[in-house]
Each structure stands twice: as C-alpha cells, then as structure tokens.
Enzyme design. Structure first.
Site, mmCIF file in Angstrom:
data_model
loop_
_atom_site.group_PDB
_atom_site.id
_atom_site.type_symbol
_atom_site.label_atom_id
_atom_site.label_comp_id
_atom_site.label_asym_id
_atom_site.label_seq_id
_atom_site.Cartn_x
_atom_site.Cartn_y
_atom_site.Cartn_z
ATOM 1 N N GLY A 128 -19.629 3.490 -26.653
ATOM 2 C CA GLY A 128 -20.056 3.929 -27.991
ATOM 3 C C GLY A 128 -21.359 4.489 -28.061
ATOM 4 N N ARG A 130 -14.735 14.990 -26.322
ATOM 5 C CA ARG A 130 -15.257 13.606 -26.047
ATOM 6 C C ARG A 130 -16.290 13.650 -24.983
ATOM 7 N NH1 ARG A 130 -9.845 11.027 -24.131
ATOM 8 N NH2 ARG A 130 -10.884 8.864 -24.569
ATOM 9 N N TYR A 163 -35.835 -12.123 7.663
ATOM 10 C CA TYR A 163 -35.457 -13.193 6.463
ATOM 11 C C TYR A 163 -36.250 -12.536 5.254
ATOM 12 C CZ TYR A 163 -40.349 -15.291 7.177
ATOM 13 O OH TYR A 163 -41.518 -15.571 7.038
ATOM 14 N N SER A 187 -45.486 -11.949 7.343
ATOM 15 C CA SER A 187 -44.705 -12.291 6.204
ATOM 16 C C SER A 187 -45.301 -11.412 5.029
ATOM 17 C CB SER A 187 -44.791 -13.710 5.686
ATOM 18 O OG SER A 187 -44.021 -13.769 4.412
ATOM 19 N N ARG A 245 -10.135 3.059 -17.163
ATOM 20 C CA ARG A 245 -11.588 3.015 -16.171
ATOM 21 C C ARG A 245 -11.642 1.424 -15.625
ATOM 22 N NH1 ARG A 245 -15.347 2.853 -21.521
ATOM 23 N NH2 ARG A 245 -14.572 1.369 -22.233
ATOM 24 N N CYS A 303 -42.221 -12.966 1.528
ATOM 25 C CA CYS A 303 -42.125 -13.992 0.612
ATOM 26 C C CYS A 303 -42.491 -13.818 -0.605
ATOM 27 C CB CYS A 303 -43.051 -15.325 1.347
ATOM 28 S SG CYS A 303 -44.812 -14.544 1.457
ATOM 29 N N MET A 334 -22.430 7.587 -26.897
ATOM 30 C CA MET A 334 -22.338 9.069 -27.527
ATOM 31 C C MET A 334 -21.218 9.400 -28.341
ATOM 32 S SD MET A 334 -24.038 10.861 -24.177
ATOM 33 C CE MET A 334 -22.563 10.196 -22.889
ATOM 34 N N HIS A 391 -16.924 -3.859 -30.572
ATOM 35 C CA HIS A 391 -18.359 -3.302 -29.763
ATOM 36 C C HIS A 391 -19.182 -4.321 -29.526
ATOM 37 C CE1 HIS A 391 -22.260 -1.519 -30.026
ATOM 38 N NE2 HIS A 391 -21.891 -0.719 -29.575
ATOM 39 N N LYS A 403 -14.850 9.390 -17.413
ATOM 40 C CA LYS A 403 -13.430 9.466 -18.430
ATOM 41 C C LYS A 403 -12.972 10.631 -17.875
ATOM 42 C CE LYS A 403 -14.423 8.524 -22.695
ATOM 43 N NZ LYS A 403 -15.030 8.905 -23.973
HETATM 44 P P1 ADP Z 1 -15.578 6.469 -26.497
HETATM 45 O O1 ADP Z 1 -16.347 6.913 -25.271
HETATM 46 O O2 ADP Z 1 -16.468 5.775 -27.758
HETATM 47 O O3 ADP Z 1 -14.625 5.431 -26.048
HETATM 48 P P2 ADP Z 1 -13.443 8.384 -26.845
HETATM 49 O O4 ADP Z 1 -13.966 9.567 -26.240
HETATM 50 O O5 ADP Z 1 -12.886 7.431 -26.029
HETATM 51 O O6 ADP Z 1 -14.982 7.584 -27.097
HETATM 52 O O7 ADP Z 1 -12.961 8.595 -28.039
HETATM 53 C C1 ADP Z 1 -12.985 7.958 -29.387
HETATM 54 C C2 ADP Z 1 -11.417 7.474 -29.761
HETATM 55 O O8 ADP Z 1 -10.892 8.680 -30.062
HETATM 56 C C3 ADP Z 1 -10.795 6.660 -28.796
HETATM 57 O O9 ADP Z 1 -10.349 5.607 -29.462
HETATM 58 C C4 ADP Z 1 -9.767 7.530 -28.205
HETATM 59 O O10 ADP Z 1 -8.622 6.852 -27.713
HETATM 60 C C5 ADP Z 1 -9.463 8.457 -29.350
HETATM 61 N N1 ADP Z 1 -9.121 9.774 -28.768
HETATM 62 C C6 ADP Z 1 -9.893 10.582 -28.239
HETATM 63 N N2 ADP Z 1 -9.157 11.776 -27.900
HETATM 64 C C7 ADP Z 1 -7.995 11.484 -28.415
HETATM 65 C C8 ADP Z 1 -7.038 12.628 -28.570
HETATM 66 N N3 ADP Z 1 -7.000 13.830 -27.806
HETATM 67 N N4 ADP Z 1 -5.915 11.951 -29.406
HETATM 68 C C9 ADP Z 1 -5.917 11.283 -29.919
HETATM 69 N N5 ADP Z 1 -7.037 10.035 -29.902
HETATM 70 C C10 ADP Z 1 -7.983 10.471 -29.125
HETATM 71 MG MG MG Z 2 -12.954 5.571 -25.132
HETATM 72 MG MG MG Z 3 -18.399 7.836 -27.254
#
Ligand code: ADP
Ligand code: MG
Ligand code: MG
Length: 893
Positions: free
Chosen positions: A100, A91, A868, A780, A335, A848, A102, A451, A22
């Site tokens: 989802g 984040r 092989y 083999s 990503r 094998c 962490m 999810h 990220k």
């Molecule tokens: P995940 O890894 O579970 O996708 P994220 O770190 O992307 O978690 O964050 C969870 C949600 O919060 C996402 O929808 C993201 O877009 C939103 N979010 C994260 N940071 C900000 C921010 N600075 N302003 C607005 N929304 C945010």
């Molecule tokens: Mg995200």
């Molecule tokens: Mg997360």
C-alpha cells in the site's frame, strides 16, 4: 543500449532488482502457464534515471509505445479505442514489497467516448460508468495531486442524496453524474482537465508511479524497514480484467497457508462484484475464501490447483491476488508472503521435513529478529481478567498502552515516552507513522488481510483487527465496548495479538512459551508445536555455526540463565557494580586514603568481597571460560555528585558546623572531576595510577580460582584489561598481574595462571594490534566504546540530540550503536584481526559490545573471522541462530 521495458513473457522471478517483486513474479506466473492478463514491466533502471534527472530517459517513450502496440495486437483492441477499448492498470512494484505504499491506477484508457464503448461491449452501463469514475478518482489523486477526501465527500453526498449506504446501490445515472462532478473537481483543484488522450494518461501514470517512490509514505516505510532510498520502483502495465461485472465476478486475496500460524489450508477473503483494492481496504465486508466453493465451484477448484502449483514452485508460503471476470479466473499478483515469526519457524521446519527445502534453506527462512519476537512476554491468561471485546488475532504479541485515536497523537505521545495503542476504524498508509510509534494497533473493521494486519505483521507489531463489537468514535476520541465499557483517549488498554482479546487496563505478562523452553521448563511436543519448530531450528543452528556464543553477565544468576540459553562462557563480566551499594564507603576510603597503610586497609576490606563475587560466577560457569574485566569507569562515579556535595559542605560551613570528612570528600570529588569522563581517567589508566587496585582484583580472581579448584571445580578465568591504547600500558599491568598470580599460586599451592588479554576499544589499539598481541593472549572488541571513540561522540549525549535528523537525512541507515558501522568501526576491527593474528596466530578473538547480539553485526563478525560473540543472556539464542545463518549464507555465496 539499455532495455527499459520487458514483456511479462520475457522476465522471471530472479529479476527482482530490475523488474521489482511484482513484475518479476508476474513474469514467473506467465511462464508457468498460469492465467495472467498480458502486459509489460518498465524497469527500476528507468525509474532511477527519472529520479536522478527529473525526466524519463529518451528511449523509454519509444519502448513503451512498441510494447503497447504489441499488447494491442495481442488483445485485438487499441488503448482507449472508442467502440471497444483496451484498458490497462499501471502498478508500482519495487524490489521489496511495500504494501500500500505506492500508487496503482486502474482503468487507464477510459475517456468520455470509450466509456460508451465499454458500456456497449460489456452490456453493462453501470459498470462502465463505475470504472470511469474510479479512474478519474485515482488519476485525480495520485497523478494530479487532488485531495482524495474531495472525491470521497462527493461520493458520500451522492449516496446521501440517493438515500443508500452501499456503493453498489448507485445506478449508472448516479455514477455518470459523479464522473462529471469528479471531472469538475479536477479542473477546479488541479487547474487542468482530466486528460482524454489514453496515451497521455498512460505516460502521466507511469511518471506518477516513478515519483511516488519519493512520496512521504514510501519514505517512512523504507526508513522503518531499512530499504535503501535509491532502488526505485518498477512499473507494471497490465491489461485490465474486471471483477465488478456482476454476481459472477469478484476479486480476492489468498494465502497458501495461514500467515499467522503457518498451518497449511485455504486462507483468504473474497468479495463479489468488486474491483481492485476493495478487499484490502476493508470497506465492504468480505466473505472467507471457502465461500467461493459455493459461489463458483470451477473457479475455486482452479484457484486451489494454482495455489498448490505456486507453493510447490516457490517452495514457500505465497500470497495471491486474483480476480474472477464473468466466471473466468485471472491471477493478478503473487509473492512469497509476509508471515508472523511463529509461522516462519513452523513453515521452515515443515518444508524441511517434507524435503522441499534443505536445512540451510530452513535457516535462511527464519531470522534472529523473529526469534527475539517469540521471546517477548505474553499475557497471563490465568490471571482471571476478562476481555471487554474480541477481534481477529492478526499479528501476535502482548501490547499494553494508552488508547489514542489518530496517528499524530500516537507519534506525539510516543515521543513523550508513553506507550500507546493506536485505535482506528481501519488503517491506511497515512497511519503508518502512528503504527510505527504505537505498541500495538486495534481496528474496528477488516480481517487478516486488511491493511492494518498486513503492515503490522510485516513490522512484527501486535495487532488485533475487526473488533466489530467495539464502537469506535474517532471524533469523540473514545470507543465503547459491549456492556457500555468506555475507553477514552489516554486510558490504558491491553491487546493480545495471539488471541484477539482486548482488555481494559494493564494485564500482567508471563514469559513466552519459547522462553520457557530455553529455560528448560517446557519441552517440544508434536510437530505442529511452535516449541518443536524452534527446537529443530536451534539444534540445526548449533551444528551449523562456527562462531561461539558467550554472554555478558556480572552475577551468578545471569550466568546461570545465560547457560540455560546456550551460552558457551562469559565474554564480559563487569566488575564495577561490585563497588557500589554497601561497598561504596570502602571505595571512598580507598580514594581518600592519605597513606599507603590507609589504602591497603581499604583494599584488604574489598578483597574478600571480590573473591566471593568471582567464586560465585566461576561456579555458575564451571567448565566454561569467564572473561573478567578489571574495573573500568572513572572513579568519580563511585563518589557523591559534585554539586550536591558542594551545597552540603557550604551549608554546613554557613551553620558554623564544618564537617572535615565531607570537606575532604569534596576535595577529592573536585580533583577527580572531569569535563569528558568518557575520555578521562578510566580503564587501564586507573589501574596504573591508583596503586593496588588492579592487584587487589587480580588477587581476588586468583584466590577464587584456587578455591574453586580445591572444591573440585573447573574454573576458567580470563583477565581482561580495558581501554588500552599503548602496548606499554598492557605490558605493565600484565606483568604485575602475573606476579600477583604467582604469589597466590605459592600461597595456595594451586596453579592459578589465567590468560591475560585486552579490550580493543580505542582506534589506537586497533591500529597497533600487531604490537599489542605480543602482550595479549586474547582481544575482545568493545564495540560500544570503539564506536564512540571512532566517531568522536558519546552515546548518551548524542542519541537524543541528533540521531533522528541523521537518520532522516540518510547519513545513518541505522544507529551505529545498534548495528556496527562496517565502513569505519568494521574496518578497524578487520585491521586488528589481521595484524593481531599475524603476531600471534592463536590469538583468541571476540566481541563484547551490544553488537554481539545484533543480527547484521553477527554476520560481519562471522565473516571477519572472530572466535566468538558475547551478548546479553536474552540475546544468546538470537546470536546462536544468526551465527548459523551467517555460516549458511557463506556457503550459498
Ligand atoms: P498493491 O501493490 O497496493 O497491492 P496493486 O498494483 O497490486 O497494488 O493493485 C491494486 C489493486 O488493483 C489490486 O487489488 C490488484 O489486484 C488490482 N489490479 C491491478 N491491476 C489490475 C488489472 N489489470 N485488472 C484488474 N485488477 C487489477
Ligand atoms: Mg497488490
Ligand atoms: Mg500499491
């Protein structure tokens, strides 16, 4: 002096190890000039230091403060400033995306006084209190460990009191009261108040993200995805932008292509007046992204432009999180997106055709595991079964199983050996173990970005989601389809992740389109076609690979299929099954023989049968090598069970009707009984102590070769001796074999010489390979036995007994029977390759064991220089692809 914190402007997408996926991609987007809210990334190194010592590294605090100050200067506001607060999100983001898994905390910096400043500045009191109650809720659960259900319940209660169903219908006063309730919940359950100091909030949140690396969900996910436990996560601190500021705001997710099929197009979900995870959670109904064109045309245009920029820049499908704050577009994440196997093949082919990536890169973009998925059977839609409901085709595949309605039951029943389908309203990370255990996942709510959909696609698991006509009753453990069709827990259902159809009962399956193609029953047509994509990639793979691919096949039918699937010979033709069934009495006669005459009679009876076996296989593999392994298992496997026979004989004696024949058989069974058959009288040992057995097999091979050649064929038999540990064992058997073949040549007038080689399946064989190679034309590697004998455990006994805890404790990353143990077994192979070739430079080398069809192991076999790999016919295409990927990967390095 380690640097623990990077500004978004100072990283780039190559720094994933350090900044997490990220963080690295936020940097990349920032440097591309895209609208990314400013912020900084705390490195995975800081997290690792924390995980090892239990405390943040000393320099971290100062670095974070320095970067916070810079951020404050840039935005002109201080974190939590009472009249106009800067707010940030904290984040998580590891090297590998763990959707989802962490925790992320939004709105850090709000407290009892800055909430008023936020209301004032935004002119929206409701918004301010909504943001604050969200912070308390997220902070309470993820940082302070309060049960999230308590907050949910309080929210529900407020909604009931106000007689509304939607969060949006709660007003500022309701939310203010709710924030107070939440704060009380924290005091009551965490034994401390919600921290009011913004910097304390920030530091605690960073620490919580570090710690979440070792949370249960994250561990489960890593084990499943084979992600190492010691990478740690980075933490991204980012200025907040708000999608929940009314009608001209919102939040969404988008893909630059359809992750289900790979086709280009606008693809995603949008939710007006919402923040953060509202979209992914499937709580409120989103609208398709195309609607944004009507809602906010400028932002939509800009988003499409950015999506194109990203796809061209990453040269791949990207997924995106964005937010619109009062009409202004912000990019929050991107990503390279997860995709289905079919999409992976289509995208790789299309991008290669567009010239965006080269052929090697296209090979890198697909995998043997994905190809294997495309070879799974699909439902027979011509069978005339009608679906009971339809939903979103979120992750393809044909899954049949018993309905279960919670993760725990899914896990329990799967452990009992049942196939289950997990049915939920929607899934969340707590359902992960159930999803892993289930054959497929079915949800009542949510779209392709929910999810359930994202995680199932990542796992390659079948998923149908958003089946809105299905009434899911979790408490009653049942669901009801239109027309009153009831599915109770334990009922069989079938779900089709490719079409979204849900069926009651078991629907018959037929081979997939890709298997039909390998079988030669269907052909590529059109560039959007999956079979075309597979065909292109496979042609390229066959040009690119150095490793040959053979199949393990014991019958002409298997040999023929293997050939259609691209096998270039047979690497292992087992002969033991040729001694079973109606031939069993002949084997018994052989074992019970008292005189050489009796023994010879039994062998003479077996000979023509064996010859016919070999003739058939050599015919099916005409022109290609066929490695025939002489009989390997212990003889008692061909005799009746000791206990059963003892009982039978004892009963007969009791009734005073003793059966001499049975008694003799029992005698033999007792004589041959072994404590550890795996380490007993088998393989070459058998050939050396049972006179005439190997000679009969070799004669059958020689005669089959002569017969085929006389019939105008081109047979290439190779004779392989199993379980050799000493060079002398091989030397004796090889000499005898050559004598037999010479005699057959004399009798038939046909040159029937064949290469004679050995399996390497004992550590001693590997360690004395230099000497063995004097007697062997080929090696083999029998990696199943070699793994058993290297570790000193028998697969059948130990897999069920202790592999689960071994995987849990991280002693194994994967089962050594699935993926070759490189450190131990791999080292033995390396030694044998080196020393064997030193003696005999043209020594042919293959493998094998089942590892021959395992992607990771194939890469090793390529690197170590085998000629092989040999695997089951169905895995042959997978091995062809992985062999090419290994060659391409080598050039990349
Ligand atoms: P995940 O890894 O579970 O996708 P994220 O770190 O992307 O978690 O964050 C969870 C949600 O919060 C996402 O929808 C993201 O877009 C939103 N979010 C994260 N940071 C900000 C921010 N600075 N302003 C607005 N929304 C945010
Ligand atoms: Mg995200
Ligand atoms: Mg997360």
């Amino acid at each position: 002096m380690p640097r623990y914190v990077y500004d978004f402007a100072s990283g780039n997408k190559e720094l994933k190890d350090l900044l997490g996926g990220k963080g690295a991609n936020l940097s990349e987007m920032t440097n591309l000039g895209l609208p990314v809210p400013p912020g900084f990334t705390v490195t995975t190194e800081a997290c690792r230091a924390y995980l090892v010592s239990g405390a943040e590294p000393r320099e971290l605090h100062d670095e974070v403060m320095a970067h916070l100050e810079a951020l404050e200067k840039r935005t002109g506001r201080r974190l939590g400033q009472p009249d106009d607060p800067l707010l940030v999100s904290v984040r998580s983001g590891a090297r590998f995306s763990m959707p989802g898994m962490m925790d992320t905390i939004l709105n850090i910096g709000l407290n009892d006084s800055s909430v008023a400043g936020l209301a004032e500045r935004s002119g929206d009191e409701r918004f301010a209190w909504d943001s604050y109650r969200r912070l308390i809720q997220m902070f309470g659960t993820t940082v302070l460990g309060v049960d999230g259900g308590l907050f949910e319940a309080a929210l529900e209660e407020t909604k009931q009191e106000r007689e509304v169903t939607d969060d949006l219908d709660l007003d500022a006063e309701d939310l203010r009261a709710l924030a107070e309730t939440f704060k009380r919940l924290i005091v009551g359950h965490a034994g401390r108040p919600m921290p009011q100091d913004p910097v304390e909030q920030l530091n605690l949140a960073i620490r919580a993200v570090f710690a979440s690396w070792n949370g249960d969900r994250a561990r489960v996910y890593r084990r499943r995805e084979h992600i190492p436990d010691d990478l740690g996560t980075a933490v991204n601190v980012m200025a907040m932008v708000f999608g929940n500021l009314g009608e001209d705001s919102g939040t969404g997710v988008a893909f630059t292509r359809d992750p289900g099929t790979g086709r280009p197009g606008v693809y995603g979900d949008y939710l007006t007046d919402a923040q953060g995870e509202d979209v992914v959670a499937g709580i409120r109904n989103t609208v398709p992204l195309q609607e944004l064109e009507r809602i906010n045309p400028e932002a939509y245009e800009e988003l499409l432009g950015i999506m194109k920029t990203l796809e061209d820049h990453y040269r791949d499908l990207c997924d995106i999180e964005f937010t619109i704050e009062r009409g202004r577009l912000w990019m929050l994440q991107t990503r390279v997106g997860k995709r289905t196997a079919a999409a992976a093949f289509r995208i790789a082919t299309q991008l290669a055709e567009q010239g965006l990536i080269d052929a090697d890169e296209a090979l890198h973009r697909v995998s043997g595991a994905q190809l294997a998925q495309l070879m799974f059977p699909r439902f027979d839609t011509t069978a005339g079964v009608e679906p009971i409901a339809r939903g979103v085709n979120a992750s393809p595949g044909a899954a049949v199983g018993r309905a279960v309605f919670d993760s725990g039951t899914a896990v329990r029943r799967a452990l009992e050996g049942e196939r289950v389908i997990l049915i939920r309203h929607e899934t969340n990370p707590d359902d992960l173990e159930g999803m892993i255990a289930a054959e497929g996942v079915l949800t009542g709510r949510g779209g392709k970005t929910s999810h359930a959909a994202v995680v199932a696609r990542g796992m390659g698991k079948t998923c149908v989601c958003g089946v809105e006509t299905l009434e899911v009753d979790l408490a009653g453990r049942r669901c009801v389809a239109p027309g009153g069709v009831v599915i109770e827990e334990g009922d069989l259902i079938s779900i089709d992740g490719s079409s979204g159809a849900v069926y009651r009962g078991t629907v018959p399956v037929v081979p997939s389109a890709v298997v039909e193609y390998f079988e030669g029953r269907s052909h590529p047509h059109g560039s959007a076609d999956l079979v075309t994509a597979v065909d292109r990639i496979m042609s390229r793979a066959d040009e690119r690979r150095r490793l040959r691919v053979r199949a393990n096949a014991d019958t002409p039918e298997d040999a023929e299929r293997a050939r259609r699937f691209g096998a270039e010979g047979i690497g292992l033709c087992r002969t033991e099954h040729m001694f079973l069934g109606e031939r069993r009495p002949l084997v018994e006669r052989l074992i019970l023989a008292d005189t050489p005459q009796e023994r010879q009679a039994a062998l003479d009876a077996l000979l023509p049968l064996q010859r016919r076996d070999f003739t058939g296989i050599l015919r099916a593999m005409d022109g290609l090598p066929v490695t025939i392994r002489l009989i390997d298992p212990p003889l008692h496997e061909f005799l009746p069970d000791l206990t059963e026979l003892s009982v039978r004989v004892a009963l007969a004696e009791e009734r005073a009707r003793p059966d001499a024949e049975q008694a003799r058989l029992l005698e033999a069974v007792r004589r041959l009984h072994e404590q550890n058959p795996m380490l007993g009288l088998r393989g070459v040992r058998l050939g050396l102590v049972v006179p005439g057995l190997f000679a009969m097999q070799v004669r059958a091979i020689g005669e089959a070769v002569a017969e085929r050649r006389k019939a105008g064929g081109d047979p290439h038999a190779e004779i392989m001796i199993p379980l050799v540990g000493a060079t002398a064992e091989l030397a004796i058997v090889a000499e005898e074999s050559r004598t037999v073949l010479a005699r057959v040549a004399e009798e038939t007038g046909v040159d029937v010489r064949c290469p004679i080689g050995t399996m390497i399946e004992l550590p001693r064989a590997a360690l004395t390979a230099g000497r063995l190679a004097r007697e062997a034309r080929f090696f083999s590697f029998g990696t199943n036995d070699l793994t058993q004998t290297t570790w000193g455990f028998s697969r059948d006994d130990v897999e069920g007994a202790f592999f689960a805890p071994y995987l849990d404790k991280g002693i194994f990353q994967t089962s050594p029977f699935e993926t070759l143990d490189l450190e131990g077994v791999g080292r033995l192979i390396e030694i044998a390759v080196r020393e064997g070739r030193a003696t005999r430079p043209d020594l042919a080398l293959g493998v094998c064991g089942e590892h021959g069809g395992d992607p990771a192991s194939v890469h090793f076999f390529h690197t170590v220089g085998l000629d092989y790999v040999s695997c089951s016919p169905f895995r042959v295409p997978v091995a062809r692809l992985e062999a090419a990927r290994a060659a391409a990967a080598e050039s990349r390095r």
